[in-house]
Design a protein around this motif. Sequence first.
Motif, short mmCIF file in Angstrom:
data_model
loop_
_atom_site.label_atom_id
_atom_site.label_comp_id
_atom_site.label_asym_id
_atom_site.label_seq_id
_atom_site.Cartn_x
_atom_site.Cartn_y
_atom_site.Cartn_z
N HIS A 150 -36.74 15.71 -5.23
CA HIS A 150 -35.62 15.16 -4.49
C HIS A 150 -35.88 13.66 -4.38
N LEU A 151 -35.22 12.88 -5.21
CA LEU A 151 -35.44 11.44 -5.23
C LEU A 151 -34.31 10.76 -4.47
N LEU A 152 -34.66 10.10 -3.39
CA LEU A 152 -33.70 9.39 -2.55
C LEU A 152 -33.84 7.91 -2.90
N VAL A 153 -32.90 7.41 -3.70
CA VAL A 153 -33.03 6.08 -4.28
C VAL A 153 -32.17 5.09 -3.49
N PHE A 154 -32.85 4.08 -2.95
CA PHE A 154 -32.22 3.09 -2.08
C PHE A 154 -31.83 1.85 -2.88
N PRO A 155 -30.71 1.23 -2.55
CA PRO A 155 -30.21 0.10 -3.34
C PRO A 155 -30.93 -1.21 -3.01
N VAL A 156 -32.22 -1.24 -3.33
CA VAL A 156 -33.03 -2.43 -3.07
C VAL A 156 -34.14 -2.51 -4.12
N VAL A 157 -34.45 -3.71 -4.55
CA VAL A 157 -35.55 -3.97 -5.47
C VAL A 157 -36.58 -4.83 -4.75
N LEU A 158 -37.85 -4.43 -4.84
CA LEU A 158 -38.91 -5.15 -4.12
C LEU A 158 -39.85 -5.92 -5.04
N GLY A 159 -40.05 -5.46 -6.25
CA GLY A 159 -40.89 -6.19 -7.19
C GLY A 159 -42.37 -5.95 -7.08
N THR A 160 -42.83 -5.46 -5.93
CA THR A 160 -44.23 -5.10 -5.75
C THR A 160 -44.32 -3.79 -5.00
N GLY A 161 -45.50 -3.17 -5.04
CA GLY A 161 -45.71 -1.92 -4.31
C GLY A 161 -46.06 -0.78 -5.24
N ARG A 162 -46.55 0.30 -4.64
CA ARG A 162 -46.94 1.47 -5.42
C ARG A 162 -45.72 2.18 -5.96
N ARG A 163 -45.79 2.59 -7.22
CA ARG A 163 -44.66 3.23 -7.89
C ARG A 163 -44.98 4.69 -8.21
N LEU A 164 -43.96 5.54 -8.09
CA LEU A 164 -44.16 6.96 -8.36
C LEU A 164 -44.43 7.19 -9.84
N PHE A 165 -43.64 6.58 -10.70
CA PHE A 165 -43.83 6.75 -12.14
C PHE A 165 -44.40 5.46 -12.69
N ALA A 166 -45.70 5.37 -12.69
CA ALA A 166 -46.39 4.17 -13.14
C ALA A 166 -46.66 4.26 -14.64
N GLU A 167 -47.10 3.16 -15.22
CA GLU A 167 -47.49 3.13 -16.63
C GLU A 167 -48.50 4.24 -16.90
N GLY A 168 -48.25 5.00 -17.95
CA GLY A 168 -49.16 6.09 -18.31
C GLY A 168 -48.80 7.43 -17.73
N ALA A 169 -47.67 7.52 -16.98
CA ALA A 169 -47.24 8.82 -16.45
C ALA A 169 -47.00 9.80 -17.58
N ARG A 170 -47.24 11.07 -17.32
CA ARG A 170 -47.08 12.10 -18.35
C ARG A 170 -45.61 12.24 -18.74
N PRO A 171 -45.29 12.18 -20.03
CA PRO A 171 -43.91 12.38 -20.45
C PRO A 171 -43.40 13.76 -20.01
N THR A 172 -42.33 13.77 -19.25
CA THR A 172 -41.79 15.01 -18.70
C THR A 172 -40.27 14.93 -18.67
N ALA A 173 -39.62 16.01 -19.03
CA ALA A 173 -38.16 16.09 -18.94
C ALA A 173 -37.76 16.78 -17.64
N PHE A 174 -36.63 16.35 -17.08
CA PHE A 174 -36.09 16.96 -15.87
C PHE A 174 -34.61 17.26 -16.08
N ARG A 175 -34.11 18.22 -15.31
CA ARG A 175 -32.70 18.59 -15.36
C ARG A 175 -32.07 18.26 -14.01
N LEU A 176 -31.02 17.44 -14.01
CA LEU A 176 -30.33 17.07 -12.77
C LEU A 176 -29.54 18.27 -12.26
N THR A 177 -29.79 18.68 -11.01
CA THR A 177 -29.10 19.84 -10.45
C THR A 177 -28.22 19.49 -9.26
N ASP A 178 -28.38 18.29 -8.69
CA ASP A 178 -27.52 17.88 -7.58
C ASP A 178 -27.57 16.36 -7.47
N ALA A 179 -26.44 15.76 -7.12
CA ALA A 179 -26.39 14.31 -6.94
C ALA A 179 -25.31 13.98 -5.92
#
Length: 202
Positions: A150-179
Motif C-alpha cells: 500500500h504505497l501512499l504517495v505524497f505530492p512532494v519531492v525532497l531530493g534527500t532521504g532514505r528510499r524504499l526502492f534504492a539502487e540495486g533493488a531486486r527486479p520485481t513485477a507488481f499488479r495494481l489492484t486499487d488506486a
Amino acid sequence: MATLSLTQFLTLDGVYQAPGGPEEDPGGGFEHGGWSFPYGDEDFGRYMNEVFARPTAFLLGRRTYEIFASYWPKHDDPDNPIATKLNTLPKYVASRTLTTADWEPATILSGDVVREVSALKERFDGEIQMHGSGGLARTLLEHDLIDTLHLLVFPVVLGTGRRLFAEGARPTAFRLTDARTTPAGVTLQTYEQAGRPTYGSY
C-alpha cells in the motif's frame, strides 16, 4: 498462512524517511521530517482506518516500533480503530539491538529475519501488517516476502532521504489492484506481488 502487507508513506522521489515529524528520524542529516503532515485530510484518515481494520498482527522494524511505542500507548481511545489495533494485537519487532519490548503484546525477532518472518507467516492467518519500517521492508522485498504494497504517495519531492526502492533493488513485477486520490493530492495505490518483470521491445 498469512499474507504480509506493507503500508508506506512515500514522496514522489521515493523517500520514506520521517514522514511524521521533524524529530522522528533525522539520521544522515535529514532535514525534511514531517513532510506528510500538510496532506492529512479526512479522506486520508478514512483510508488509514480501513487499513487498520484488517490486521491480525503487526511486524515492525526497531525504529518504527520505538516511534509507535512512544505515542500509541498514551492514546488508547477505544473509539480509535488505529489505537485499538496497535495496542492490543501481537507486535513482532525485528531487531538485533533491542533486548526488551515493553509495549505489550510484543515479541522481538532477533535471529535471521528472513527465516523468522517466513515462520511468522506460516503461524498466522489473515493479514500481518508492516507500517513504515523501510529498512526491514527492503530486506523482505529482496526475498519476496511482502505480498501486498500500500504505497501512499505524497505530492512532494525532497531530493534527500532514505528510499524504499534504492539502487540495486531486486527486479520485481507488481499488479495494481486499487488506486484512489485524496482531495489533498495523495495517491493511495495497492499492488500485489506478481513475480519477476517481463520484457519486450517496441
